[in-house]
Each structure stands twice: as structure tokens, then as C-alpha cells.
Design an enzyme around this catalytic site. Structure first.
Site, PDB file in Angstrom:
ATOM      1  N   HIS A 130       5.286  -3.675  -7.745  1.00  0.00           N
ATOM      2  CA  HIS A 130       3.716  -3.504  -6.568  1.00  0.00           C
ATOM      3  C   HIS A 130       3.556  -1.714  -6.967  1.00  0.00           C
ATOM      4  O   HIS A 130       2.983  -1.473  -5.828  1.00  0.00           O
ATOM      5  CB  HIS A 130       4.915  -3.423  -4.936  1.00  0.00           C
ATOM      6  CG  HIS A 130       5.017  -5.170  -4.520  1.00  0.00           C
ATOM      7  ND1 HIS A 130       5.918  -5.234  -4.324  1.00  0.00           N
ATOM      8  CD2 HIS A 130       4.165  -5.902  -4.795  1.00  0.00           C
ATOM      9  CE1 HIS A 130       6.493  -6.675  -4.050  1.00  0.00           C
ATOM     10  NE2 HIS A 130       5.659  -6.792  -4.688  1.00  0.00           N
ATOM     11  N   CYS A 189     -16.983  11.493  -5.063  1.00  0.00           N
ATOM     12  CA  CYS A 189     -18.351  10.219  -4.945  1.00  0.00           C
ATOM     13  C   CYS A 189     -18.721   9.667  -3.418  1.00  0.00           C
ATOM     14  O   CYS A 189     -18.844   9.040  -3.302  1.00  0.00           O
ATOM     15  CB  CYS A 189     -17.803   9.060  -6.317  1.00  0.00           C
ATOM     16  SG  CYS A 189     -16.712   7.688  -5.716  1.00  0.00           S
ATOM     17  N   ALA A 205      24.726  -1.634  -1.416  1.00  0.00           N
ATOM     18  CA  ALA A 205      23.635  -1.074  -3.125  1.00  0.00           C
ATOM     19  C   ALA A 205      24.516   0.093  -3.368  1.00  0.00           C
ATOM     20  O   ALA A 205      25.300   0.610  -4.897  1.00  0.00           O
ATOM     21  CB  ALA A 205      22.495  -0.841  -4.018  1.00  0.00           C
TER      22      ALA A 205
HETATM   23 ZN   LIG Z   1     -14.285   8.691  -6.021  1.00  0.00          ZN
END
Ligand SMILES: [Zn+2]
Length: 250
Positions: free
Chosen positions: A119, A153, A234
Site C-alpha cells: 500500500h 505547479c 507479535a
Molecule cells: Zn506538481
């Protein structure tokens, strides 16, 4: 716990061709609640409003409200003994690769080298419009006043994670498939294996003659096909397993 650990250790191929498939459960002890659990990010946000390609385009401010929260949760987390145990096993040649559904980067921070991220990861950023890379450190400085983060941008800057509606990166799919087919053992840790493609990897291992084991706090969807299972956290089980395997080898 020792009997079940012993059974998992017995399945361990001497070749070290072991793939470990990890999910949210391995990072809970690091301070990252499972997104889907109470207290997890999806208890505060609707993923369909903040983690879709549509939301990125149409509601970047809401996406960034969620991302600021995610950045805060991830950046205050640190690898726990489970991540560290897997890194030790890889270094000793007893684990070939980790395939993770997590986006927290904790396996790499613990020292694991061969990590496939299904992911993606919060460790890098790019512009959603022009794909220009952006510095992950700068994400920590984004505030409500400066969000959403925008590229020069004008496009929205987003982490290199897989948003809903986006495909799993092809190289991650290919690599994990190859690993699962070649594995003598796939070890499931901290994931219920409810969603594909994670859920299909242990099946591939089985199809090609390998074994499957699981370490989960609650037995997952593939419990019925596991050759050995351990119901444990875990962070308790993996350090003990690593000690057992490394001692056995010496
Ligand atoms: Zn950009």
C-alpha cells in the site's frame, strides 16, 4: 506459547526461503492503532471522504486534514520488538523478505532491507498532478493554515500511499507473487488476511508446496489452512521465535 512457537520453528526451511506477511497488528505496540479499530484513523475519518482519488481531486483540504493526523501518528511511532526481531532474522539469512500492508515504514526503520509495500509508504511524497517528488520532512510542517500542501505547479502533494481507487503498485504485486510461490514458509503476522491481494499470497505458497503459519492475536481468515498457529501479540511472539531459531542454528 512455547509449543506453538516450536511448531512454527519446525516449519522453518533451512534455506531461509521465508516470506513474512505483515499487517496493522504488528505496529499497534508502536503506537499506531489499526486504522479500522476504535481509536484508529477510520474512527475519526470516513476513508471515502479523505483517502480516495476523488477526494484528492475535489476536496484536498479534507484529505490533508486526515494526512496531518496520519503524519502525526506515524512520526511519533518507533519500531517495536516485533519489527526488530524480523530484521534480526533477515540479517541472519532466516527471512527472505517482508511483504507488508502497512504504510508506516517501521520495518525499514528497524533494519529490514527486503520489504515489499503493498500500500505504499508515508516516507515519500509526490505531486498528484506532475509527479514531482517532494520532501517527506516538509509534510510535518504542514498546518491547518498551510494545508493542503501544493506543488509549484498547483497540484496537490500526496504521500506515495495507495489511495482507494488506485491499483496496488504492479512491481509490489509481481514481487510478492514471486516470493510467495518460491517460499518454503509464509508467516502471517498481525493481519486477518481479509483483503486481496494479501489474502492470496499464503494460498500461492500452499499451491506451490510450501507451508503457512500465523501469529495473530485473533485467528484470521486463513486460520483453517495454517500448518501452525500461535495466538499471541507479535511483539511477544516474534522476539521469542527469533531467539529460538537463532539458537537452534548455532
Ligand atoms: Zn506538481
Amino acid at each position: 506459547m512455547t509449543d506453538a512457537l516450536e511448531r512454527i520453528a519446525q516449519l522453518w526451511p533451512a534455506s531461509g526461503e521465508v516470506v513474512v506477511l505483515t499487517g496493522a497488528g504488528i505496529s499497534v505496540a508502536s503506537g499506531i492503532p489499526d486504522f479500522r479499530s476504535p481509536g484508529g484513523l477510520w474512527s475519526r475519518y470516513d476513508p471515502m471522504q479523505v483517502a480516495t482519488t476523488d477526494a484528492l481531486e475535489n476536496n484536498p483540504a479534507e484529505v490533508w486534514r486526515f494526512l496531518m493526523d496520519a503524519v502525526r501518528v506515524m512520526s511519533s511511532a518507533a519500531p517495536n520488538p516485533a519489527h526488530k526481531a524480523l530484521a534480526r532474522l533477515e540479517q541472519a539469512g532466516l527471512v527472505q523478505a517482508i511483504v507488508t500492508q502497512n504504510i508506516d515504514g517501521l520495518h525499514q526503520r528497524a533494519g529490514s532491507k527486503n520489504v515489499v509495500e503493498f500500500h505504499g509508504s508515508m516516507a515519500s511524497y509526490r505531486c498528484n498532478a506532475c509527479s514531482a517528488p517532494h520532501d517527506a520532512e516538509a509534510a510535518k510542517a504542514i498546518t491547518a493554515a498551510t494545508a493542503p500542501w501544493r506543488c509549484a505547479c498547483g497540484g496537490v502533494v500526496r504521500p506515495d500511499i495507495v489511495f482507494f481507487g488506485e491499483p496496488i503498485p504492479l512491481d509490489a504485486l509481481n514481487k510478492s507473487g514471486q516470493l510467495a510461490c518460491g517460499a518454503g514458509l509464509t508467516l502471517i503476522v498481525g493481519t486477518a488476511c481479509e483483503v486481496a491481494p494479501a489474502s492470496s499470497l499464503p494460498l500461492l505458497t500452499k499451491q506451490y508446496g510450501g507451508k503457512v503459519a500465523e501469529i495473530n492475536l485473533i485467528p484470521g481468515r486463513l486460520a483453517h489452512m495454517c500448518d501452525a498457529s500461535l495466538t499471541a501479540k507479535a511483539e511477544d511472539a516474534l522476539p521469542a521465535l527469533a531467539d529460538m531459531l537463532l539458537e537452534r542454528r548455532n
